[in-house]
Write an enzyme that holds these catalytic residues in place. Structure first.
Site, short mmCIF file in Angstrom:
data_model
loop_
_atom_site.label_atom_id
_atom_site.label_comp_id
_atom_site.label_asym_id
_atom_site.label_seq_id
_atom_site.Cartn_x
_atom_site.Cartn_y
_atom_site.Cartn_z
N ARG A 1 -16.84 -40.73 2.42
CA ARG A 1 -15.48 -40.43 3.68
C ARG A 1 -14.82 -39.34 4.14
O ARG A 1 -14.90 -38.26 5.04
CB ARG A 1 -14.87 -41.63 4.63
CG ARG A 1 -14.02 -41.74 5.98
CD ARG A 1 -13.63 -43.44 6.18
NE ARG A 1 -12.71 -43.64 5.16
CZ ARG A 1 -12.06 -44.66 5.32
NH1 ARG A 1 -12.12 -45.46 5.99
NH2 ARG A 1 -10.77 -44.95 4.17
N TYR B 1 -7.03 -37.67 5.36
CA TYR B 1 -7.06 -38.15 3.84
C TYR B 1 -7.17 -39.27 3.82
O TYR B 1 -8.38 -39.71 4.59
CB TYR B 1 -5.57 -39.09 4.18
CG TYR B 1 -4.57 -39.69 5.19
CD1 TYR B 1 -4.91 -41.29 4.59
CD2 TYR B 1 -5.08 -40.18 6.73
CE1 TYR B 1 -4.95 -42.34 5.45
CE2 TYR B 1 -4.91 -41.67 7.52
CZ TYR B 1 -4.90 -42.41 7.64
OH TYR B 1 -5.28 -44.19 7.83
N ARG C 1 2.41 -20.43 12.92
CA ARG C 1 1.71 -21.31 14.26
C ARG C 1 0.57 -20.53 14.86
O ARG C 1 1.48 -19.67 15.71
CB ARG C 1 3.08 -21.55 14.30
CG ARG C 1 2.91 -22.80 15.70
CD ARG C 1 3.64 -23.52 15.98
NE ARG C 1 3.29 -24.82 16.54
CZ ARG C 1 3.09 -24.84 18.38
NH1 ARG C 1 2.83 -23.59 18.22
NH2 ARG C 1 2.83 -25.98 18.67
N GLU D 1 -9.76 -51.75 16.94
CA GLU D 1 -9.96 -52.28 15.24
C GLU D 1 -8.14 -52.45 14.99
O GLU D 1 -7.07 -52.21 16.16
CB GLU D 1 -10.11 -51.31 14.33
CG GLU D 1 -9.88 -49.79 15.27
CD GLU D 1 -10.04 -48.06 14.33
OE1 GLU D 1 -11.02 -48.90 13.42
OE2 GLU D 1 -9.75 -47.19 14.65
N LYS E 1 -10.83 -39.61 9.32
CA LYS E 1 -9.76 -40.12 8.99
C LYS E 1 -8.21 -38.88 9.38
O LYS E 1 -8.38 -38.59 7.45
CB LYS E 1 -9.83 -40.65 7.82
CG LYS E 1 -8.54 -41.66 7.50
CD LYS E 1 -8.73 -42.54 6.13
CE LYS E 1 -7.88 -43.81 5.51
NZ LYS E 1 -8.02 -44.22 6.65
#
Length: 283
Positions: free
Chosen positions: A52, A33, A100, A179, A147
């Site tokens: 990114r 995301y 799945r 972070e 991310k």
């Protein structure tokens, strides 16, 4: 009618939006995301966010569902349809849908979802007065540079920090700050150096961090990229964190100890002003 959102090629009312039961982002967190800030009707640092996004999907071998320029057009259309002046645009790319199975087919069609969130990003009480951050062991996986949508570790850390009376939390691993749970951590030393960790798999490369670094270079401000301890953070002259939704956020308390005099310092104020000026926000 609520917001207009983007789901798999369509702009529709949020009440009508549906994600498939077998979407791998839902079943496995197999998704990435991005969040782009919008201030005064303008996307901030969006080139960095899209770059990114491209890097994240590349690292997971997820094809981009659209070229970057078309994704930017989706963002612009979401802004227009929702009359967004201030807030954020969220983008989510999952690998796709299939029954799945841990193993995935390379033939899966990636899914793109986007929506806006209206919120005030500038001139908030937190930016004026600063925030407190807790210190917590970092529970996350080893590829934090991607991310991904797997944010349960951050959710748990933030929730615990709030229950302890803090506004946010910085993660610690092997005796060093990695972070913030959703931000990049920075210190300012007594001699005016700005400390932050170098890019690696340990931390997410921050877009706001990169934009601010460019401004610092232009202004002749020294940035030192290295890890630091929680004690070093607490003893710093100033501290702040950066992210798309918090911009340059002063940190005035770390793990129960006051930073400096407990107020946002002059260097942090200067960095806030530089960033907002670059973003086109009138002072």
């Amino acid at each position: 009618m609520g917001r207009i959102v983007y789901v798999h090629g369509q702009f529709i009312a949020e009440e009508e939006a549906r994600i498939g039961l077998f979407d791998r982002g839902f079943l496995f967190g197999d998704a990435v995301y991005e969040v782009t800030a919008v201030i005064n009707g303008r996307m901030i640092d969006n080139d960095l966010h899209l770059a990114r996004l491209q890097r994240s999907v590349n690292e997971l071998a997820i094809p981009l569902p659209l070229p970057l320029e078309e994704i930017a057009a989706v963002q612009a259309e979401l802004m227009a349809r929702n009359d967004l002046r201030d807030g954020t645009i969220y983008l989510h790319v999952s690998r796709g849908e299939a029954d799945r199975d841990f193993f995935y087919s390379e033939a899966l069609a990636p899914r793109l979802v986007g929506f806006t969130q209206a919120k005030t990003l500038t001139g908030t009480r937190a930016q004026q007065n600063g925030i407190s951050v807790d210190l917590a062991d970092d529970p996350r996986w080893q590829r934090r540079d991607i991310k991904t949508a797997m944010l349960l570790g951050q959710v748990m850390a933030k929730q615990t920090a709030r229950s302890r009376g803090f506004d946010d939390v910085w993660m610690v691993e092997a005796g060093l700050v990695t972070e913030g749970a959703s931000a990049t951590a920075h210190l300012i030393t007594a001699d005016g150096r700005i400390l932050t960790r170098a890019a690696s798999r340990t931390t997410l490369p921050g877009c706001t961090q990169r934009a601010l670094a460019r401004l610092c270079e232009t202004e002749g401000l020294q940035i030192e990229e290295r890890a630091f301890t929680p004690e070093e953070a607490q003893d710093a002259a100033e501290a702040f964190q950066t992210s798309a939704s918090s911009l340059v956020m002063p940190v005035v308390k770390i793990g129960g100890r006051t930073v400096g005099d407990g107020k946002p310092g002059p260097m942090t104020r200067r960095l806030q002003a530089l960033y907002l000026e670059a973003a086109g926000v009138p002072s």
